[in-house]
Design an enzyme around this catalytic site. Structure first.
Site, PDB file in Angstrom:
ATOM      1  CB  CYS A 138       7.623  77.826 -39.446  1.00  0.00           C
ATOM      2  SG  CYS A 138       7.168  77.453 -37.735  1.00  0.00           S
TER       3      CYS A 138
ATOM      4  CG  HIS B  78      12.313  79.097 -38.089  1.00  0.00           C
ATOM      5  ND1 HIS B  78      11.623  80.238 -38.414  1.00  0.00           N
ATOM      6  CD2 HIS B  78      11.467  78.369 -37.316  1.00  0.00           C
ATOM      7  CE1 HIS B  78      10.424  80.219 -37.858  1.00  0.00           C
ATOM      8  NE2 HIS B  78      10.304  79.085 -37.185  1.00  0.00           N
TER       9      HIS B  78
ATOM     10  CD  GLU C  47      14.079  82.036 -40.044  1.00  0.00           C
ATOM     11  OE1 GLU C  47      13.595  82.045 -38.895  1.00  0.00           O
ATOM     12  OE2 GLU C  47      13.807  81.156 -40.892  1.00  0.00           O
TER      13      GLU C  47
END
Length: 1330
Positions: free
Chosen positions: A289, A373, A375
């Site tokens: 990001c 993202h 994650e």
């Protein structure tokens, strides 16, 4: 209230309704309200726009940049994402707070927050459409409101978030402020001018995963805790350092640069440090990001502020190295410009929609980044493998970037020129009109790709079996076809279980191989893996997926042993079955044996499975292409817990009670399983989810378009069958455009900014003594879908759609039925049935049970029950306010936002509906028209797919077309099925061909008419007087066609006419004359047309006297009904009394005729207006001006007792031998009667002509006759609308009579080849239609 110990006024405990949070108790004037609106505040935008909302957070003014997020779940994760620092967050999904907030203080072994993404809420404010305080979730610790107040964050509900999203989208960067009247703010705060990274970054070095072998320095620009968890779980010891920490000389094995808020160009110290690392060091570097932007700036690129940013959980990203597509979670407002990317660097990922950069990689060093993202908290987990790649590079000390090789498949275009599409055949429970829609979509997709299509389907009433039209197959067959047409491809997945089973048999018999026919999409081997219960279970175990403990058996004795081993109760499921046929819950050995014997009558294998009754049932529609790109298109949750077939359950989309963790756990499993089974195209996967844990089991997979596929397509606007057909040709998902935006890719997961509710339609009352209970074997014959921006609005709409007698969420039973004297409420709640939703209302209305008690007996999630209680409570408030004459415009507005109809409000206030409507309009209360665009307004939409909502503040469309309205058929039920959809589509296509704008109103998700590219404007809305008038007046429609959708729109003709709607075709007063049995009979007497003896009744006594006079059996028949609804044959006084009660529930006036042994004939006709030039040709007869004969070939009963829809029809009519059975009232018992049809034809033609002239019929109509053994013609009824047999007659004769009728109604001269007159009929030559 006082007797319960509750105060008349109290603290604001917030709950959800359409306009936002509502407090439980309060005093308004002299009335103690159950629901009271809380404090108001306003959202002010820098362009001067203001929105009024209701506070459910901290009562504190604040300011910041206004941004939106399109995710369907994950609000706790989003609110704690540091990247939202300084921003007022707008959630586009309108219903928020459903599952509360988990324990935000809980931490893992490393001290990282377990349930949220940081130590604090970072947003400046929160804006939602509808807030739920009555949350329901096993992990919930408190409400969203409680948490926000504790954190000091303001939040407003009751704001049109779609309008706000469009404003942000079109304006770009937009500042705003949440203001309370006592806390005005002078200025707008622009957070992008601040170094937000410094505000959120750690102030000291912190170590996580201490002792792990690989040291990773993580530069904290605003880290999410899940990133650290991902690294620690892969063996990293993470050293989290401040944003301005000098890590250039720090010893480490890898460098990780986190996400963060604001303008990356302001973080100059970090950029300089990264630049030094790039130039001087060789350890792997991974940025996410903001980390992507910082690496890009350090490499020499520039950054820019995006017009609106990418924030949500469905952003499609393409890997430029592997060509694979991923669905990603994103939250950023800045991007990297790669036009000046220096040598040695290349883009790694790009956004499939806007083309912006989504990641970089260095070709010389082990450095790579991702703008999204991986994650994934919240959001999809598709790209978590990037953490694996990073740690692998660290472990191996790689000198370059190593991307894991994806499981890519052969994605070349399949070389086929002619494809055979298998339809589903006749409609049945579990396999209805949705496959007409699916097949029609597939044909359209194949033709768009230049593939010649051959359709095989014996269902004459379906749209797909039309012989002509640009959207139709090149050839349509009702008989075997492979040897004649020699196709080189076959599509099996569009025709339901029937087509799938036929395809398997063709494959196993060697026919496909013999004729070199290639199966497109999912291959037979993989289909069989999912259909065979035993192999399906084995395959799931191979990939460590969960299935309920089960045993596949082939004999009853084996079933008994399996059930004994598993333990009762057990679920029995039949293999290769449809709609749960052959399934059931066995509580003991006796019930097991009974179910298994029935199951083995239709299959050779059943599965004995552990019962999971009470678990949640969740379903995902999944799409996969040949290149292994895979997405989930729609997630749905059953209102009823497991144990009720999903086809018989109320279903909402998207799911309402699943957390982000549960939603994406099941999504990830779906992708894993679908890839394992090599599905190409579309399929669905059904889950059982434990209501108090993360435990789940897979119920089944349908490796084809399913019943739910049509529902999912209409719920999302994503045309699943169309896309699946293209994927079967080898086309990849990223290559296909989104049909609603025209500019974005079809490789995405739709964002919804509304909720849809599906409710089944049952006709169990048609079958005497049929149990009303529902279970694992499907019983419903149709379904409806309603769209709203609150659950209450959507549900109340949906209930009204099921039957015109249902007003909404009410305790009254459909069709005016009464509760039996011995009604047991407890049993009614415990045992699922077609009326349980009304029993729940009864329990709440009469305060017989609490929400918790109803939950205990039904296992329905409390969130749904609290919502239902809110409707009941507000109705009680309205009744009290009405009696005290204290209602305000705000009260009326809230009622409409909660889904109350004008008719309901008329009952509440005891006023005529006309007065209610007039008062509502005087208050300026009208619904707003919203688009379904699949992207929650993130991109401009060109779709004409619309719905109405009071939870809004502006229209999405302009009303300039002034088109012609066509009212559709409503839900499929006995008497109104796919035939009326065919009639509607024929009328719509005729309008389109004539260059006229069409406006369609219908709410049946199974139909072709509700495909948004069939018309100019599609309203997925109620077929009620209120809503049709709303749309007619908003659109300034020129005319309205009511005669092609069956009885529901036909019944609206007169009230719409009285309200000023211009009805095309036969005058509404004439329609009323034909529908009213007494009026119709008098008119027949006037024109000298015979009819069976009858009498209009006003009392039971009159009925009994009349029946004694004419003799039993007698027919009870109410006015304004369809296909025998509440019609019954009474053989004696006792039966007659019971049937009269049923008929009166449908219509207060009943008609009784003698039942005798008659041969029936029926004439369908389309008549031109007397004022048209065609008048001289006399009435047009759709049956070639001849009678059609109905013969009941299966039951030894008089022919006149068989409904036409249940009879075998023959065209042209033939001579018949009919043996007249013994029975009271039969004129010629046990005597062979030979009827020569030609003589009766002339009588029928004469009668039809007289009726047509007397009623001034313009458009489609049909008349039914009784023909006595003495060749006397008696009229049963005339319907001044299309009938079920129009498709049969049209396709047998090769002329679309509805298209002809439409032209006639418009005053357009039909083609001469389409004209058939009474004097010059046309009948099939060389064949017979049966």
């Amino acid at each position: 209230l006082l007797t319960r110990g509750l105060p008349l006024t109290g603290t604001k405990q917030l709950v959800t309704v359409g306009v936002g949070a509502i407090s439980r108790r309060g005093l308004s004037g002299g009335v103690a309200r159950r629901l009271v609106l809380p404090n108001k505040a306003r959202l002010v935008l820098e362009d001067g726009t203001e929105f009024s909302g209701y506070s459910f957070g901290a009562d504190r003014s604040s300011s910041g940049e206004v941004v939106f997020n399109t995710g369907l779940t994950g609000y706790p994760e989003s609110l704690t994402d540091p990247s939202y620092r300084g921003q007022i967050l707008v959630l586009t999904y309108p219903i928020v707070g459903n599952y509360g907030v988990p324990d935000t203080q809980a931490v893992d072994e490393n001290g990282l927050r377990l349930n949220v993404e940081s130590d604090a809420v970072h947003v400046t404010g929160l804006i939602v459409q509808d807030y739920s305080v009555d949350h329901s979730h096993w992990k919930s610790a408190h409400s969203l409101s409680h948490w926000l107040k504790r954190e000091g964050v303001p939040a407003l509900s009751g704001i049109d978030t779609r309008l706000l999203t469009k404003r942000i989208r079109d304006r770009g960067t937009l500042l705003g402020k949440i203001e309370f009247s006592d806390q005005p703010l002078a200025e707008f705060d622009n957070p992008n001018l601040r170094n937000l990274t410094a505000e959120v970054s750690t102030k000291e070095v912190r170590v996580f995963g201490k002792g792990n072998p690989h040291k990773i320095v993580a530069v904290d620009c605003g880290v999410k805790h899940n990133m650290i968890k991902m690294l620690c779980a892969r063996g990293a010891e993470v050293h989290l350092v401040p944003w301005d920490y000098d890590f250039t000389e720090e010893p480490y094995d890898g460098l990780f640069i986190t996400n963060g808020p604001g303008d990356p160009a302001l973080i100059k110290t970090t950029i300089d440090n990264i630049r030094k690392v790039i130039n001087t060091r060789n350890e792997p570097v991974f940025g996410i990001c903001c980390g992507n932007q910082l690496v890009g700036l350090a490499a020499g690129c520039t950054s820019y502020k995006m017009p609106l940013g990418n924030r949500g959980h469905n952003q499609s990203v393409l890997n430029l190295v592997t060509k694979q597509a991923f669905i990603t979670s994103q939250n950023h407002g800045f991007a990297i410009n790669t036009d000046n990317l220096p040598f040695g660097w290349r883009p790694l990922f790009i956004n499939a929609n806007d083309g912006s950069n989504e990641g970089l990689m260095c070709t010389e060093k082990p450095i790579f980044t991702a703008q999204f993202h991986p994650e994934a908290c919240g959001g999809p987990t598709d790209t978590q493998f990037l953490f694996d790649a990073f740690i692998e590079m660290v472990k191996t000390k790689s000198a370059t970037v190593i991307m894991p090789e994806p499981r890519l498949m052969d994605a070349r275009r399949v070389p086929v020129a002619k494809v055979l599409v298998l339809g589903s055949g006749g409609l049945s429970i579990g396999q209805a009109g949705e496959f007409d829609y699916s097949g029609s979509q597939a044909i359209k997709a194949l033709k768009e790709e230049g593939v010649k299509t051959v359709l095989m389907n014996p269902n004459i009433a379906s749209v797909q079996t039309n012989a002509e039209g640009e959207k139709q197959a090149d050839m349509v067959y009702f008989l075997p076809v492979i040897e004649r047409e020699k196709p080189d491809g076959i599509l099996l997945s569009m025709g339901g279980q029937t087509a799938l089973n036929v395809g398997i048999e063709l494959h196993e018999s060697g026919i496909l191989e013999q004729h070199n026919v290639r199966v497109l999409g999912t291959q037979i081997h993989d289909i069989k893996l999912t259909e065979d219960r035993e192999t399906f279970a084995e395959e799931l175990m191979r990939i460590n997926e969960k299935l309920a403990p089960s045993v596949a058996v082939t004999r009853v004795s084996e079933a008994i042993k399996a059930a004994h081993d598993i333990g009762y109760p057990v679920m029995v499921r039949a293999a290769f079955a449809l709609g749960g046929l052959g399934s059931g819950l066995a509580k003991d050995e006796a019930s097991l044996v009974d179910i298994c014997r029935k199951a083995f009558a239709i299959t050779n294998q059943v599965l004995i499975e552990k019962s999971l009754l009470g678990w949640k049932e969740v379903e995902y529609e999944v799409v996969r292409d040949a290149a292994n790109n895979c997405i989930t298109v729609c997630n749905m949750e059953n209102f009823d817990p497991l144990g009720v077939h999903t086809g018989d359950s109320i279903v909402v989309a998207p799911s309402q009670t699943l957390s982000n963790e549960e939603y994406h756990m099941l999504r990830e499993t779906a992708l894993k399983v679908i890839r394992h089974f090599n599905i190409v195209g579309e399929c669905n996967i059904q889950y059982a989810l434990h209501p108090h844990s993360l435990e789940y089991c897979i119920i089944e997979i349908n490796a084809r378009l399913s019943r739910s596929s049509a529902l999912a397509s209409k719920a999302t606007g994503y045309p699943l069958a169309f896309i699946a057909a293209k994927l079967s040709l080898g086309i990849s998902l990223p290559e296909i455009k989104n049909a609603t935006t025209k500019v974005t890719t079809a490789c995405f997961e739709p964002s919804l900014d509304y909720i849809t509710t599906k409710i089944p339609r049952w006709d169990l009352d048609r079958f005497h003594h049929t149990p009303k209970e529902i279970g694992s074997a499907m019983k419903s014959v149709g379904e409806i879908m309603a769209i709203g921006r609150t659950f209450e609005e959507s549900l109340q709409k949906a209930l009204r759609m099921t039957h015109p007698s249902v007003g909404g969420f009410e305790s009254k039973l459909p069709m005016g039925k009464q509760y039996p004297d011995n009604f047991d409420l407890l049993e009614g709640l415990q045992v699922p049935s077609n009326a349980r939703i009304h029993y729940i209302c009864r329990a709440l209305e009469q305060d017989l049970m609490t929400v918790d008690e109803i939950h205990r007996f039904t296992q329905i999630d409390r969130w749904f029950l609290h919502k239902l209680k809110r409707i009941v409570d507000y109705r009680k408030d309205l009744e009290q306010l009405g009696q005290a004459n204290e209602t305000t415009s705000e009260d009326w507005g809230l009622a409409k936002k909660l889904g109350f109809s004008d008719k309901q409000l008329g009952e509440v206030f005891r006023k005529p509906v006309s007065e209610v409507r007039a008062h509502r309009l005087s208050l300026g209360l009208t619904p707003y028209v919203k688009q379904i665009d699949t992207m929650a307004a993130e991109y401009p939409s060109y779709t004409n797919y619309l719905y109405c909502s009071y939870n809004a503040a502006e229209h999405d469309v302009a009303f300039t077309d002034k088109g012609i309205m066509v009212l559709g058929c409503g839900p499929y039920h006995i008497g109104s099925s796919v035939e009326f959809d065919w009639c509607s589509v024929s009328a719509i296509r005729c309008l389109n061909a004539l260059g006229m704008k069409s406006i369609v109103v219908n709410y049946n998700p199974e139909t072709v008419s509700t495909d948004f590219d069939e018309c100019d404007r599609l309203y997925f809305e109620e077929l009620s007087q209120e809503r049709v008038l709303d749309i007619y007046q908003l659109e300034s429609a020129s005319n309205c066609i009511v005669s092609v959708g069956g009885q529901i729109p036909n019944t609206l003709a007169l009230p719409l006419h009285k309200a000023g709607v211009r009805i095309l075709g036969t005058h509404p007063t004439k329609i009323d004359d034909a529908e009213d049995r007494a009026k119709f009979s008098r008119i027949l007497d006037e024109i000298g047309v015979g009819q069976a003896p009858w009498r209009a009744l006003t009392s039971e006594k009159e009925a009994l006297e009349f029946a004694e006079q004419v003799g039993y059996p007698c027919l009870v028949r109410p006015s304004y009904i369809l296909s025998g609804s509440a019609m019954n044959v009474a053989y004696g006084p006792q039966e007659l009394r019971g049937f009269l009660g049923q008929a009166a529930a449908v219509n207060a006036e009943c008609k009784i005729t003698t039942r005798s042994s008659r041969i029936r004939a029926k004439s369908n006709a389309t008549r031109s207006p007397p004022t048209a030039r065609l008048w001289r040709t006399d009435p047009r007869s759709c049956a070639a001006a001849s009678s059609r004969r109905a013969v009941n070939a299966e039951h030894p009963v008089p022919e006149c007792t068989a409904k036409f829809s249940d009879a075998t029809l023959v065209l042209p009519p033939h001579t018949i031998n009919a043996r007249m059975p013994q029975g009271s009232g039969v004129a010629a018992a046990n005597k062979l009667v030979k009827l020569y049809i030609p003589f009766a034809k002339f009588q029928i033609r004469d009668v039809v002509k007289r009726i047509a002239e007397r009623f001034s019929i313009t458009g489609p109509f049909n008349t039914q006759f009784l023909v006595t053994p003495e060749q006397k013609v008696l009229v049963i009824e005339t319907n001044l609308r299309a009938s079920r047999s129009f498709p049969f007659v049209s396709k047998t004769l090769g002329t679309d009579f509805i298209a002809t009728a439409t032209k006639v109604m418009l005053g357009v001269e039909p083609d001469q080849k389409d004209l058939y007159t009474m004097e010059n009929p046309r009948e099939p030559v060389g064949f017979v239609g049966i």
